[in-house]
Design an enzyme around this catalytic site. Structure first.
Site, short mmCIF file in Angstrom:
data_model
loop_
_atom_site.label_atom_id
_atom_site.label_comp_id
_atom_site.label_asym_id
_atom_site.label_seq_id
_atom_site.Cartn_x
_atom_site.Cartn_y
_atom_site.Cartn_z
N TRP A 160 7.48 1.14 -9.10
CA TRP A 160 8.47 2.23 -9.11
C TRP A 160 9.74 1.85 -8.35
O TRP A 160 10.66 2.65 -8.25
CB TRP A 160 7.86 3.50 -8.50
CG TRP A 160 7.73 3.49 -6.99
CD1 TRP A 160 7.27 2.47 -6.22
CD2 TRP A 160 8.05 4.56 -6.09
NE1 TRP A 160 7.28 2.83 -4.89
CE2 TRP A 160 7.75 4.11 -4.78
CE3 TRP A 160 8.55 5.85 -6.25
CZ2 TRP A 160 7.94 4.90 -3.65
CZ3 TRP A 160 8.74 6.64 -5.11
CH2 TRP A 160 8.44 6.18 -3.84
N ASP A 161 9.79 0.61 -7.84
CA ASP A 161 10.92 0.18 -7.02
C ASP A 161 12.25 0.28 -7.77
O ASP A 161 13.31 0.36 -7.15
CB ASP A 161 10.72 -1.26 -6.53
CG ASP A 161 9.44 -1.43 -5.73
OD1 ASP A 161 8.37 -1.19 -6.33
OD2 ASP A 161 9.49 -1.77 -4.56
N GLU A 184 0.34 5.99 0.02
CA GLU A 184 -0.61 4.89 -0.22
C GLU A 184 -1.72 4.76 0.82
O GLU A 184 -2.75 4.14 0.54
CB GLU A 184 0.10 3.53 -0.39
CG GLU A 184 0.93 3.43 -1.65
CD GLU A 184 1.44 2.03 -1.90
OE1 GLU A 184 1.54 1.24 -0.94
OE2 GLU A 184 1.72 1.71 -3.06
N LYS A 198 2.09 5.57 5.22
CA LYS A 198 2.65 4.22 5.16
C LYS A 198 4.16 4.27 5.02
O LYS A 198 4.89 3.47 5.61
CB LYS A 198 2.05 3.48 3.96
CG LYS A 198 2.66 2.11 3.69
CD LYS A 198 2.09 1.49 2.43
CE LYS A 198 2.77 0.17 2.10
NZ LYS A 198 2.28 -0.42 0.84
N GLN A 199 4.63 5.24 4.22
CA GLN A 199 6.05 5.31 3.91
C GLN A 199 6.40 6.74 3.52
O GLN A 199 5.52 7.59 3.38
CB GLN A 199 6.39 4.37 2.77
CG GLN A 199 5.65 4.65 1.48
CD GLN A 199 5.85 3.59 0.43
OE1 GLN A 199 6.96 3.17 0.18
NE2 GLN A 199 4.76 3.15 -0.20
#
Length: 799
Positions: free
Chosen positions: A354-355, A493, A614-615
């Site tokens: 998805w970057d 994640e 995580k993010q």
């Protein structure tokens, strides 16, 4: 210029892998790591060349279980160029005494150079200068130039110029148990005395790759006498050029290379195409001039100037250079997606995630035709996404979390934890939010370009099938009178399931549900934009019913969104009930806690138990949508959206996020721009350093991070200058203005070129009188103006 050069003044074996990734050279078709030409692959050096779309799938037996892995293939090594003095072994850095060493990278022209002076064991001192580029002017061309000067001796030398098809994929330690052999030999060949060529084939995907090399030696103004000899095997070919040298008189060696694959257009056969092309190439100097000219054009449309922040300026240009080496106009002509780690290494096995969500905003306003081509990668895999949805029991199109050659799910079922050495189950394929990202990307491209033809022919079908998927994965809960989505993972994640649960997936991830509500509302707008005949034909072909449209409308008003009791947006239902983590304990125990999931699992614990991330996950909503857009979205759903929601939610998750992904730094820097400017700026600076300083401690050598590189460019454009398109108007809403004095960058909005700049206390938007300029609407504050070519709007900034 210092702000266009990255330099290393000493050789450091421990850092060479990182430097090879950072000084890669590419052109949007293929790229090669910045490895020294005279070094073979070993524990220090890794010559790797990768081309868009060159995937191969193999099977490995792990513990009796067959594990499929599809890799972006490490192609034959064309860099191979070695120096042998008086018949001794070829020069390497570990068999000579290095007297001086300089490894530099010309960011402006994506040119890697090394200047070395060394003393061999006989006492001979030699200076070698190497320069190398992959042509931005000709997608199949690359060139190497050596200048060799015998400083205190005269004698006989040999230059070995080769093409090596024995390459494997073995860069990433955690993948080394997986099969890394992807190439089968096919044929070496020569084209006259100067040109050698080699053809290989991928073992499963049957892609042919051919390279050809023309090597010449120049002394003074022309070529001098030399002897050539040839050696070849089925997967390797080399030429040895032998000649005499005189003390203090430099000799120049040129190796011009062509690379073709069977994916290329307008060729009869790859080996012949490579041989013919390299024979026609100009010499190194002329080819370099053409290459530099192509880069000049790219910088005219892609540069971001921030003159009062020299370190940030260098890294912004470094990032722009790498983004353009992976995604250029050459890319648009191929069936290519955005590999999350570029074409610079083997991390994530070259897959598309998805970057692209972080990459397209920069490209949309500079090279929209490249975004269009990259979006076509998704459209061409629509049939596979439909099939995946059907197999899973859903409707529409369900795109994979990891995509490669044909759009099947490439996510591994197991993943190696390097801290424990154990292969753990991998449930990340449940990150269905990649489908929301694709929908969002198509819509943002349309907003920036007004490309009705793309929407009509491709984009609408893609978006409608994604909307249909979300409607099928959602279910109606009559007790809440809301739609819910279960069994998914968010961007975080770290959370794959509830603690102690056998079933993977979570309930009502806030980011996913709000994105789906927005998709359900936007899908009808997409239909309304189509010509009547196209709309009718598409509905018939897709079997899209009035009942489905009514369901979408209901979902846009009735998606369930979880909140904590104190009004904070819940990352997913039940997140507030998880245990708090002792962050100070883990910070004291571990120098780097970005990958807390691995740390916890290696200790026998479970990250699913804790309030951590995580993010950015829920925080992504404040990154993708403006405050006005989010307020409208919440109000349509019947939820309140008080002015402090963003601050409360961002602060809460900021204290619980390990930032184990470089994307998280970009997201948090952007959303804090108007809330905590100083913290935002510091995170921006860390994000800029992500790859060049390898802040994750060893990951960048496996490939650059495309998301963070492009994301830092977008941070200035969208995060700090506030560029955002709504209803055909390009709005600007600057924040962090005390840091942006001197900022200037070009944009292209709906085919019209503009320049945006900040000087002192003023924002200037200038409509350039060039190209296909037409009047556009610009919004600043509460005012919207239509500006034509040559017009300028100067606005005082709020401090």
């Amino acid at each position: 210029m210092a702000d266009f050069t990255l330099t290393y003044d000493a050789f450091d074996p421990a850092q060479e892998g990182l430097r090879e990734a950072l000084t890669s050279t590419g052109n949007g078709y293929f790229a090669s790591r910045g490895a020294a030409e005279w070094e073979d692959a070993n524990a220090v050096h890794y010559p790797g060349t990768y081309a868009h779309g060159c995937f191969n799938r193999e099977t490995t037996i792990l513990g009796g279980r067959p594990v499929l892995n599809e890799d972006l293939v490490n192609l034959p090594n064309w860099l191979l160029l070695k120096l042998r003095i008086e018949g001794e072994e070829a020069v390497r850095l570990d068999n000579v005494e290095v007297l001086s060493y300089r490894h530099s990278y010309d960011i402006r022209n994506a040119l890697v150079a090394r200047d070395i002076q060394f003393r061999d064991r006989i006492g001979r001192v030699t200076t070698l200068r190497s320069r190398r580029f992959v042509s931005m002017a000709n997608s199949h061309l690359a060139g190497i130039e050596w200048t060799v000067t015998p400083d205190n001796w005269s004698g006989h030398v040999e230059v070995i110029s080769g093409l090596d098809g024995r390459m494997t994929n073995h860069m990433v330690a955690r993948y080394r148990e997986l099969e890394g052999r992807h190439l089968n030999p096919w044929s070496p060949r020569t084209f006259g005395p100067e040109i050698i060529a080699l053809k290989v084939q991928t073992r499963q995907s049957n892609i042919y790759i051919a390279e050809a090399a023309r090597t010449r030696v120049f002394r003074g103004e022309g070529e001098g006498p030399l002897d050539r000899s040839l050696y070849q095997m089925e997967d390797y070919i080399q030429q040895v050029l032998a000649f005499d040298v005189e003390q203090s008189r430099p000799v120049r060696v040129e190796k011009m290379v062509s690379l073709f694959t069977s994916h290329d257009n307008a060729i009869a056969e790859t080996l012949v195409a490579a041989g013919k092309s390299v024979a026609r190439y100009p010499d190194f100097a002329a080819a370099l001039t053409e290459h530099e000219s192509a880069w000049t054009e790219l910088w005219d449309i892609g540069d971001i100037e921030l003159p009062h922040e020299p370190r940030a300026q260098l890294l912004l240009r470094f990032h722009a250079s790498h983004v353009l080496q992976v995604c250029s106009r050459h890319t648009a002509r191929h069936d290519a997606g955005v590999p999350a780690r570029g074409l610079n290494g083997e991390a994530y096995r070259g897959h598309v995630f998805w970057d692209e969500l972080f990459v397209y905003p920069y490209l949309n306003f500079r090279l929209p035709e490249v975004t269009r081509g990259l979006l076509m990668y998704r459209y061409r895999r629509l049939a596979e996404a439909r099939a995946a949805a059907r197999v899973a029991g859903y409707s529409g199109a369900m795109f994979p979390w990891q995509s490669g050659s044909d759009g099947t799910e490439e996510t591994q079922v197991v993943h190696l934890n390097p801290l424990s050495g154990q292969w753990d189950p991998d449930h990340s394929h449940n990150q269905r939010h990649v489908n929301a990202a694709i929908f969002y990307n198509v819509w943002q491209y349309y907003q920036a370009t007004d490309d009705v033809a793309f929407l009509r022919d491709y984009g609408a079908e893609l978006m409608l099938e994604i909307a249909r998927f979300w409607a099928s994965i959602a279910h109606y809960n009559p007790e809440r009178d809301r739609y819910e989505i279960h069994g998914v993972m968010g961007p975080d994640e770290f959370h794959e399931r509830y603690p102690g649960a056998d079933e993977a997936g979570l309930r009502n991830n806030a980011y996913t549900n709000l994105m789906v509500a927005w998709i359900a509302g936007t899908a009808q707008r997409v239909l309304d934009l189509l010509p009547r005949s196209r709309r009718a034909a598409l509905r018939v072909r897709l079997g899209l019913t009035d009942d489905e449209l009514r369901t979408w409308d209901e979902m846009s008003r009735k998606m369930f969104v979880p909140f904590h009791a104190d009004g904070i947006l819940s990352q997913f239902e039940g997140y507030a009930d998880l245990e708090e983590l002792d962050w100070e304990h883990y910070r004291a125990e571990h120098p780097n806690i970005q990958r807390l999931d691995r740390i916890l699992k290696a200790a026998g614990d479970d990250p699913n138990r804790y309030q951590l991330a995580k993010q950015a996950d829920a925080v992504m909503l404040f990154f993708l949508f403006s405050g006005d857009e989010l307020r409208e979205l919440f109000e349509r759903l019947g939820y309140g959206c008080d002015p402090d929601l963003a601050r409360r939610t961002i602060d809460y998750y900021d204290r619980r996020t390990s930032h184990g992904s470089t994307l998280s730094l970009v997201t948090h820097a952007a959303v804090l721009g108007g809330l905590d400017p100083e913290s935002s700026w510091q995170r921006f600076l860390v994000a800029l350093e992500s790859d060049v300083s390898d802040v994750q401690g060893g990951t960048t050598k496996e490939g650059i991070h495309m998301g963070v590189m492009s994301g830092t460019l977008d941070l200035l454009q969208r995060g700090y200058v506030g560029a955002n398109v709504r209803d055909g108007v390009l709005h600007f809403d600057p924040t962090l203005t005390d840091r942006l004095d001197g900022l200037s960058f070009p944009m292209q909005f709906r085919s019209t070129s503009i320049r945006v700049s900040i000087s002192g206390d003023e924002l200037t938007v200038h409509i350039l009188a060039e190209g296909f300029s037409r009047p556009i609407r610009i919004g600043i504050g509460n005012e919207v103006r239509e500006l034509a070519a040559g017009a300028e709007w100067v606005v005082p900034l709020r401090r």
